[in-house]
Write a protein that holds these residues in place. Structure first.
Motif, PDB file in Angstrom:
ATOM      1  N   UNK A   1     111.717  -7.278  75.388  1.00 42.36           N
ATOM      2  CA  UNK A   1     111.620  -8.602  73.227  1.00 42.36           C
ATOM      3  C   UNK A   1     110.762  -9.467  74.348  1.00 42.36           C
ATOM      4  N   UNK A   2     109.782  -9.948  73.832  1.00 44.88           N
ATOM      5  CA  UNK A   2     108.279 -11.098  73.270  1.00 44.88           C
ATOM      6  C   UNK A   2     108.299 -11.616  71.910  1.00 44.88           C
ATOM      7  N   UNK A   3     107.800 -12.556  71.847  1.00 43.53           N
ATOM      8  CA  UNK A   3     106.949 -13.147  71.040  1.00 43.53           C
ATOM      9  C   UNK A   3     107.700 -14.473  70.109  1.00 43.53           C
ATOM     10  N   UNK A   4     109.213 -14.533  70.848  1.00 45.61           N
ATOM     11  CA  UNK A   4     109.745 -16.062  70.084  1.00 45.61           C
ATOM     12  C   UNK A   4     109.144 -17.218  70.535  1.00 45.61           C
TER      13      UNK A   4
ATOM     14  N   UNK B   1     108.231  -8.968  69.664  1.00 46.45           N
ATOM     15  CA  UNK B   1     107.221  -7.172  70.707  1.00 46.45           C
ATOM     16  C   UNK B   1     109.086  -6.770  70.625  1.00 46.45           C
ATOM     17  N   UNK B   2     109.135  -5.437  70.896  1.00 48.89           N
ATOM     18  CA  UNK B   2     110.066  -4.706  71.714  1.00 48.89           C
ATOM     19  C   UNK B   2     109.019  -3.047  72.618  1.00 48.89           C
TER      20      UNK B   2
ATOM     21  N   UNK C   1     105.587   0.262  71.030  1.00 48.12           N
ATOM     22  CA  UNK C   1     106.206  -0.774  71.050  1.00 48.12           C
ATOM     23  C   UNK C   1     106.267  -1.083  69.340  1.00 48.12           C
ATOM     24  N   UNK C   2     107.039  -1.699  69.343  1.00 50.64           N
ATOM     25  CA  UNK C   2     107.695  -1.699  67.891  1.00 50.64           C
ATOM     26  C   UNK C   2     107.920  -3.495  67.189  1.00 50.64           C
ATOM     27  N   UNK C   3     107.359  -3.239  66.301  1.00 52.29           N
ATOM     28  CA  UNK C   3     106.800  -5.256  65.516  1.00 52.29           C
ATOM     29  C   UNK C   3     108.096  -5.794  65.072  1.00 52.29           C
ATOM     30  N   UNK C   4     108.310  -6.775  64.840  1.00 53.97           N
ATOM     31  CA  UNK C   4     109.305  -7.382  63.715  1.00 53.97           C
ATOM     32  C   UNK C   4     107.935  -8.981  63.251  1.00 53.97           C
TER      33      UNK C   4
ATOM     34  N   UNK D   1     120.016  -1.792  74.373  1.00 54.93           N
ATOM     35  CA  UNK D   1     119.409  -3.518  73.963  1.00 54.93           C
ATOM     36  C   UNK D   1     119.153  -4.285  75.143  1.00 54.93           C
ATOM     37  N   UNK D   2     118.320  -5.351  74.145  1.00 56.92           N
ATOM     38  CA  UNK D   2     117.511  -6.401  74.483  1.00 56.92           C
ATOM     39  C   UNK D   2     117.780  -7.630  75.435  1.00 56.92           C
ATOM     40  N   UNK D   3     117.245  -8.127  76.378  1.00 57.06           N
ATOM     41  CA  UNK D   3     117.586  -9.474  76.406  1.00 57.06           C
ATOM     42  C   UNK D   3     117.832 -10.560  75.684  1.00 57.06           C
ATOM     43  N   UNK D   4     117.230  -9.965  74.512  1.00 50.99           N
ATOM     44  CA  UNK D   4     116.955 -10.940  73.288  1.00 50.99           C
ATOM     45  C   UNK D   4     115.706 -12.655  73.585  1.00 50.99           C
ATOM     46  N   UNK D   5     115.405 -12.657  72.226  1.00 47.02           N
ATOM     47  CA  UNK D   5     114.172 -13.734  72.210  1.00 47.02           C
ATOM     48  C   UNK D   5     114.787 -15.031  71.356  1.00 47.02           C
TER      49      UNK D   5
END
Length: 124
Positions: A6-9, A21-22, A78-81, A114-118
């Motif tokens: 994940x990124x973007x936090x 982004x994932x 990529x999946x976006x939120x 699962x990802x590691x989180x942002x």
């Protein structure tokens, strides 16, 4: 081995926007449904949004409907939120999760990767 990143936090003022982004490696991501979940300090992990493997079906928690939008790029890499009109109560660590050939499931137990989180922090 499948890995999600994940990124973007970040830190944003109330009313602001962020796009998470994932991205996946080690897998054909296009066959995976992806869910976004969040966990605030002292609270249970909760469902935010999900998109099925085709991208045609989505699901949102009531608390984010009309403010958040989930999507996946045309290459399905990529999946976006997209998070708009952020509120202090949106502050949490956001995780993406993936499951092959699944629908936009709200149950975290149905996701195996699962990802590691942002971290997302919304100031008032």
């Amino acid at each position: 081995q499948v890995q999600l990143v994940e990124s973007g936090g970040g830190l944003v003022q109330a009313g602001g926007s962020l796009r998470l982004s994932c991205a996946a490696s080690g897998v054909t991501f296009s066959i995976y449904a992806v869910g976004w979940f969040r966990q605030a300090p002292g609270k249970e992990r909760e469902f935010v949004s999900a998109i099925d493997w085709s991208g045609a079906n989505t699901n949102y928690a009531d608390s984010v409907k009309g403010r958040f939008t989930i999507s996946r790029d045309s290459a399905k890499i990529t999946v976006y939120l997209q998070m708009n009109s952020l509120k202090p109560e949106d502050t949490a660590v956001y995780y993406c999760a993936a499951e092959p050939f699944s629908g936009p499931d709200y149950d975290p137990n149905n996701y195996r990767v699962w990802g590691q989180g942002t971290q997302v922090t919304v100031s008032s």
